[in-house]
Design an enzyme around this catalytic site. Structure first.
Site, PDB file in Angstrom:
ATOM      1  N   SER A 143      30.316  32.604  39.169  1.00 25.80           N
ATOM      2  CA  SER A 143      30.663  32.965  37.785  1.00 25.80           C
ATOM      3  C   SER A 143      29.382  33.134  36.982  1.00 25.80           C
ATOM      4  O   SER A 143      28.327  32.606  37.369  1.00 25.80           O
ATOM      5  CB  SER A 143      31.505  31.841  37.165  1.00 25.80           C
ATOM      6  OG  SER A 143      31.687  32.034  35.771  1.00 25.80           O
ATOM      7  N   TYR A 156      34.102  23.235  34.721  1.00 27.53           N
ATOM      8  CA  TYR A 156      34.064  24.566  35.339  1.00 27.53           C
ATOM      9  C   TYR A 156      32.632  24.952  35.720  1.00 27.53           C
ATOM     10  O   TYR A 156      32.360  25.382  36.843  1.00 27.53           O
ATOM     11  CB  TYR A 156      34.670  25.577  34.363  1.00 27.53           C
ATOM     12  CG  TYR A 156      34.872  26.960  34.930  1.00 27.53           C
ATOM     13  CD1 TYR A 156      35.944  27.234  35.775  1.00 27.53           C
ATOM     14  CD2 TYR A 156      33.994  27.994  34.621  1.00 27.53           C
ATOM     15  CE1 TYR A 156      36.138  28.507  36.288  1.00 27.53           C
ATOM     16  CE2 TYR A 156      34.182  29.267  35.121  1.00 27.53           C
ATOM     17  CZ  TYR A 156      35.252  29.529  35.952  1.00 27.53           C
ATOM     18  OH  TYR A 156      35.443  30.794  36.457  1.00 27.53           O
TER      19      TYR A 156
HETATM   20  P1  NDP Z   1      43.827  33.730  38.148  1.00 28.31           P
HETATM   21  O1  NDP Z   1      44.163  32.505  37.358  1.00 28.31           O
HETATM   22  O2  NDP Z   1      44.362  35.041  37.693  1.00 28.31           O
HETATM   23  O3  NDP Z   1      44.244  33.523  39.678  1.00 28.31           O
HETATM   24  C1  NDP Z   1      43.897  32.347  40.356  1.00 28.31           C
HETATM   25  C2  NDP Z   1      44.389  32.434  41.784  1.00 28.31           C
HETATM   26  O4  NDP Z   1      44.047  31.205  42.449  1.00 28.31           O
HETATM   27  C3  NDP Z   1      45.890  32.595  41.882  1.00 28.31           C
HETATM   28  O5  NDP Z   1      46.180  33.458  42.954  1.00 28.31           O
HETATM   29  C4  NDP Z   1      46.376  31.184  42.188  1.00 28.31           C
HETATM   30  O6  NDP Z   1      47.611  31.242  42.895  1.00 28.31           O
HETATM   31  C5  NDP Z   1      45.222  30.676  43.063  1.00 28.31           C
HETATM   32  N1  NDP Z   1      45.114  29.218  43.099  1.00 28.31           N
HETATM   33  C6  NDP Z   1      44.822  28.366  42.094  1.00 28.31           C
HETATM   34  N2  NDP Z   1      44.853  27.098  42.521  1.00 28.31           N
HETATM   35  C7  NDP Z   1      45.163  27.143  43.846  1.00 28.31           C
HETATM   36  C8  NDP Z   1      45.369  26.153  44.845  1.00 28.31           C
HETATM   37  N3  NDP Z   1      45.229  24.844  44.592  1.00 28.31           N
HETATM   38  N4  NDP Z   1      45.688  26.558  46.090  1.00 28.31           N
HETATM   39  C9  NDP Z   1      45.825  27.865  46.376  1.00 28.31           C
HETATM   40  N5  NDP Z   1      45.651  28.854  45.471  1.00 28.31           N
HETATM   41  C10 NDP Z   1      45.330  28.485  44.217  1.00 28.31           C
HETATM   42  O7  NDP Z   1      42.222  33.733  38.233  1.00 28.31           O
HETATM   43  P2  NDP Z   1      41.204  34.975  38.315  1.00 28.31           P
HETATM   44  O8  NDP Z   1      41.727  36.028  39.198  1.00 28.31           O
HETATM   45  O9  NDP Z   1      40.787  35.309  36.940  1.00 28.31           O
HETATM   46  O10 NDP Z   1      39.937  34.255  38.980  1.00 28.31           O
HETATM   47  C11 NDP Z   1      39.682  34.299  40.378  1.00 28.31           C
HETATM   48  C12 NDP Z   1      38.356  33.604  40.647  1.00 28.31           C
HETATM   49  O11 NDP Z   1      37.295  34.257  39.939  1.00 28.31           O
HETATM   50  C13 NDP Z   1      38.321  32.138  40.209  1.00 28.31           C
HETATM   51  O12 NDP Z   1      37.598  31.376  41.139  1.00 28.31           O
HETATM   52  C14 NDP Z   1      37.575  32.183  38.886  1.00 28.31           C
HETATM   53  O13 NDP Z   1      36.943  30.979  38.580  1.00 28.31           O
HETATM   54  C15 NDP Z   1      36.596  33.313  39.152  1.00 28.31           C
HETATM   55  N6  NDP Z   1      36.116  33.927  37.926  1.00 28.31           N
HETATM   56  C16 NDP Z   1      36.991  34.596  37.096  1.00 28.31           C
HETATM   57  C17 NDP Z   1      36.536  35.136  35.911  1.00 28.31           C
HETATM   58  C18 NDP Z   1      37.436  35.904  35.002  1.00 28.31           C
HETATM   59  O14 NDP Z   1      36.969  36.311  33.936  1.00 28.31           O
HETATM   60  N7  NDP Z   1      38.687  36.142  35.321  1.00 28.31           N
HETATM   61  C19 NDP Z   1      35.124  34.996  35.494  1.00 28.31           C
HETATM   62  C20 NDP Z   1      34.307  34.301  36.438  1.00 28.31           C
HETATM   63  C21 NDP Z   1      34.793  33.781  37.609  1.00 28.31           C
HETATM   64  P3  NDP Z   1      48.745  30.101  42.819  1.00 28.31           P
HETATM   65  O15 NDP Z   1      48.730  29.557  41.424  1.00 28.31           O
HETATM   66  O16 NDP Z   1      49.990  30.802  43.213  1.00 28.31           O
HETATM   67  O17 NDP Z   1      48.341  29.096  43.845  1.00 28.31           O
END
Ligand code: NDP
Length: 251
Positions: A143, A156
């Protein structure tokens, strides 16, 4: 016509929505098979259908990536279904935004377990299956918060900075196997994770004012970067991250 990732199997955690979904669609277009991993069966299946429509073979795996036995079941399921894994995208992540004195230990551990310990569990499970192909890609979703930070982001930022350290160290372990380990460090992208910020007109305007290109990132832009990192052309990029942040960190 042959595609760049024909015959490859990509495991994507958090593959149900947001950036994980975008990367799944991009790799499916290049011919990769997909193992999509998350906890919500309906969202996983909806994304799987969208990726299948690109011609990819896609299997879904219900898994809590913070849980050792759940990860082990997923490893066995993926290898049973596909026989191998070539690409591992550690994308599942959460954010809890609050001042440090308001964090409970449980909240702190949820962020740490989801953003960091899960990557250890997934890499430990899949690396042995990734060796021996002369090619491999591990993408960790780091990130801008691996580099800079904001108030309310202690948990985070800690996890994302540590994940960059893991990326560097693991790249050294796997370089001689032809497996690269690369972080993708996004700035703000319009996904569910940022819904609370986007829904508040004040924080939305504040965020956009901090992004030199003047807009939120588009998820397809993360898909395109993941596709490049998985290509043969990116084989010399390892042990580092790539910022994709509209100029945020350059200020
Ligand atoms: P979302 O919240 O849209 O999606 C998160 C995903 O992670 C979902 O598919 C969720 O599925 C899954 N997830 C969360 N917890 C678990 C768990 N315990 N086991 C399995 N799956 C899990 O996030 P983003 O797409 O925005 O972010 C994706 C990645 O990119 C993250 O690591 C985030 O920190 C990083 N990032 C995002 C940014 C942004 O601006 N969006 C900026 C910088 C980094 P489910 O809940 O069904 O399990």
């Amino acid at each position: 016509m042959a595609k760049a990732l024909d015959g490859r199997v990509a495991v994507i955690t958090g593959g149900s929505r947001g950036l994980g979904r975008a990367m799944g669609l991009a790799l499916a277009e290049e011919g990769s098979s997909l193992a999509l991993v998350a906890r919500d069966a309906d969202k996983l299946e909806e994304t799987a259908q969208a990726c299948r429509s690109k011609g990819a073979r896609v299997e879904t795996f219900l898994c809590d990536v913070t849980d050792e036995s759940s990860v082990e079941r997923t490893r066995a399921g993926v290898i049973g279904a596909f026989g191998a894994a070539h690409i591992l995208i550690n994308n599942a992540g959460i954010n809890i935004r609050k001042p440090i004195h308001e964090f409970t230990l449980d909240e702190w551990m949820r962020v740490t377990n989801t953003n960091l310990t899960s990557v250890f569990l997934m890499c430990r499970a899949f690396v042995p299956h990734m060796k021996g192909h002369g090619y491999g890609r591990i993408i960790n979703m780091t990130s801008i918060m691996s580099h800079v930070s904001l108030p309310g982001r202690t948990a985070y930022s800690s996890t994302k900075t540590a994940l960059l350290g893991l990326t560097r160290a693991l790249s050294q372990e796997l370089a001689s196997d032809g497996i690269t380990v690369v972080g993708i460090s996004p700035g703000p992208f319009a996904t569910e994770m940022n819904t609370p910020l986007m829904q508040n007109p004040e924080t939305n305007a504040q965020f956009i004012s901090k992004i030199p290109v003047g807009r939120w990132g588009r998820v397809e832009e993360i898909g395109a970067l993941a596709r490049f990192i998985c290509s043969e052309d990116a084989g010399f990029i390892t042990g580092t991250d790539i910022l994709i942040d509209g100029g945020w960190c350059a200020q």
